[in-house]
Design an enzyme around this catalytic site. Structure first.
Site, PDB file in Angstrom:
ATOM      1  N   SER A 142       0.838  -1.206   0.000  1.00 18.89           N
ATOM      2  CA  SER A 142       0.000   0.000   0.000  1.00 18.89           C
ATOM      3  C   SER A 142       0.870   1.251   0.000  1.00 18.89           C
ATOM      4  O   SER A 142       1.967   1.243   0.567  1.00 18.89           O
ATOM      5  CB  SER A 142      -0.886   0.017   1.247  1.00 18.89           C
ATOM      6  N   TYR A 155      -2.847  -1.045  10.007  1.00 23.25           N
ATOM      7  CA  TYR A 155      -2.779  -1.332   8.566  1.00 23.25           C
ATOM      8  C   TYR A 155      -1.422  -0.916   7.995  1.00 23.25           C
ATOM      9  O   TYR A 155      -0.755  -1.684   7.289  1.00 23.25           O
ATOM     10  CB  TYR A 155      -3.917  -0.567   7.888  1.00 23.25           C
TER      11      TYR A 155
END
Ligand SMILES: NC(=O)c1ccc[n+]([C@@H]2O[C@H](COP(=O)([O-])OP(=O)(O)OC[C@H]3O[C@@H](n4cnc5c(N)ncnc54)[C@H](OP(=O)(O)O)[C@@H]3O)[C@@H](O)[C@H]2O)c1
Length: 251
Positions: A142, A155
């Site tokens: 990400s 995350y």
């Protein structure tokens, strides 16, 4: 180039979103695709759609956070498909909350799903690939692992660790004929980000922040994934490719 005929690809989290687009892309290049998600009905629906496009599909429901169940399911499908050539470790979860009130149990849940289970399933599949002397592993990282952002502490930690794991696994698996890479998506319109693209203020900020001035869509990631999954990219390993409309390379 990039013909995947005769190859088998397992894509976790592929009943919708980025994983579904990946299954379509890999299947479109000739791979047999094994799709996954927790909801068997959604998975069956996705399988039907992909078969409608002429793709050979196996639907494999399992929860990636239940490693015993996942390994059992993978071993079961291996009896039918023989081997896995391409593993796209894509399924991921999110919990949004500011750091100072972020519950430890949510931190542990996100880290387990987005890192520990990726490691455990990836290693299980790499063992099979190593015995065949060939494999392509691609993780979904990400841009939040490259650029910090409020409210996504677990995350971000998990995805940054995955980026590290890509380089470490490249060092360890190259002699077994396995490449290990990651795509790092920017902001992509999927169910995971629905609360953000429903928010006009966020979208206005995003359009200002991203040089290409738009949300990404799952198909934006397909070509990068096909490249990393292909035999022809065999000298490319340990790399993280941001697919983000230029977001992570500009201020
Ligand atoms: N969208 C973005 O902007 C963005 C940006 C950067 C990175 N990513 C990453 O891209 C990956 C895919 O995200 P997405 O946006 O496509 O998400 P999505 O639209 O929410 O799709 C997630 C997929 O994963 C499955 N899934 C969720 N939890 C699972 C579990 N425990 N076990 C097995 N399957 C599970 C879902 O099916 P079920 O619910 O039926 O299980 C679904 O098929 C994730 O790793 C995410 O972190 C996304």
């Amino acid at each position: 180039m990039f013909d995947l005929s005769g190859q088998v690809a397992l894509i976790t989290g592929s009943s919708r979103g980025i994983g579904y687009a990946a299954a379509r892309a890999l299947g479109g290049q000739g791979a047999v695709v094994v799709i996954n998600g927790r909801d068997p009905a959604a998975l069956a629906q996705a399988a039907t759609e992909l078969r409608g496009e002429g793709i050979t599909v196996h639907a494999l429901p399992f929860d990636m956070s239940d490693i015993d169940q996942a390994v059992k399911a993978i071993d079961e499908v291996l009896k039918t498909v023989g081997r896995i050539d391409i593993f796209f470790a894509n399924a991921g979860i999110q919990h949004r909350e500011l750091l100072l009130s972020f519950p430890l149990r949510e931190f542990e849940r996100v880290i387990f799903a987005n890192l520990t289970s990726q490691w455990a399933l990836g290693r299980h599949i790499a063992q099979g690939m190593a015995s065949h002397g060939y494999g392509r592993i691609v993780f979904t990282g990400s841009v939040t692992a490259l650029l910090g952002r409020q409210g996504v502490t677990a995350y971000t930690a998990a995805k940054a660790a995955l980026h590290g794991l890509v380089r470490q696994w490249a060092a360890e698996l190259s002699e077994s004929g396995i490449t290990v890479n990651a795509i790092a998506p920017g902001y992509i319109k999927t169910e995971l980000t629905k609360n953000l693209w429903d928010d006009a203020k966020f979208t206005a900020w995003l359009q200002d922040r991203v040089p290409q001035k738009r949300w990404g869509v799952p198909d934006d990631l397909a070509s990068a994934l096909v490249f990393m999954a292909a035999r022809e990219s065999g000298f490319v390993t340990g790399q993280i490719l941001a697919v983000d409309g230029g977001m992570s390379s500009t201020m």
